[in-house]
Design an enzyme around this catalytic site. Structure first.
Site: not given
Length: 254
Positions: A6, A9, A105
């Site tokens: 996963d 940012n 996500d």
């Protein structure tokens, strides 16, 4: 074993699964300047080349890094990872205006919540942004609220106010801060907790029924004790990714 990745940012969280059981999870800082060779070295040193990885799936909200991570995993484990996108099946109905706009996500987290906790579930995902979303009584994803996350709040506050010093995220013992550090921590940590609880209440009002409540994400551990009635599961997105891998049979996506 299956490797689920996963990429957010702020951080890249990944875990090894064996027959639906999470064996171990790991964390890397998201660095856009790193090459596939450098990420390959990171994966190799953290997981180990001798670990048998049969397949992988990647969720990424950083498009530039998606092929970088793909190539890194291919080099280390000689596999072709799946990439969560519109070509993969999820068995999750998306009752929203533009499903293509939804972050991978969120899709993985929603499916993870549905599989583990069933229908009528609310998820608060505390990452770079704070996402609060709902799976309805029929098991469909019906929408999300996206708010400024804790790290962005802190950086914005510090950069905009010269007298404030950057501080770590720690839940202060009291809401009324007696010094600058405690005041900032109180505002950000308790502010997130109060916001999430209020969103949960209003979302239940809109749905017309009670929702099971789950908190996940990189900063969830900081606020989990301040949330009433929330189940803490920091690996929810990775669990959802594993289910998506299973649904697609590990077959290479087009």
């Amino acid at each position: 074993m299956i490797l689920c990745v996963d990429c957010g940012n702020t951080s890249i969280k990944f875990a090894l699964f064996e027959k639906e059981h999470l064996v171990k999870s790991y964390l890397l800082r998201t660095l856009r300047e790193k090459s596939s060779d450098e990420y390959a070295l990171s994966f190799s040193s953290i997981i180990g080349k001798d670990v048998s990885v049969e397949g992988a799936i990647i969720s990424s909200v950083v498009p530039f890094l998606t092929p970088v991570l793909f190539n890194a995993l291919n080099k280390v484990f000689n596999i072709t990872p799946l990439i969560l996108g519109k070509h993969l099946k999820t068995k999750l109905a998306l009752k929203i205006d533009n499903p293509s706009e939804l972050g991978s996500d969120i899709i993985a987290g929603a499916l993870g919540a549905k599989e583990k906790y069933g229908d009528s579930t609310l998820v608060a995902d505390l990452g770079t942004a704070t996402k609060i979303y709902v799976i309805d009584q029929k098991g469909a994803f019906i929408g999300v609220a996206i708010a400024v996350g804790m790290e962005i709040s802190l950086k914005t506050l510090v950069s905009s106010t010269s007298q404030l010093l950057e501080t770590a995220f720690v839940t202060p013992q009291k809401i009324i801060g007696k010094n600058t550090k405690d005041a900032i921590q109180s505002g950000i940590v308790y502010g997130q907790a109060f916001m999430i609880e209020r969103f949960a209440e209003k979302m239940e009002d809109e749905c017309g029924y009670k929702l099971k409540r789950v908190v996940t994400g990189g900063y969830s551990r900081v606020v989990k004790d301040e949330l009433n009635g929330f189940i803490f599961n920091e690996d929810l997105v990775l669990e959802g990714l594993y289910h998506i891998y299973e649904i697609n049979g590990g077959v290479k996506n087009d």
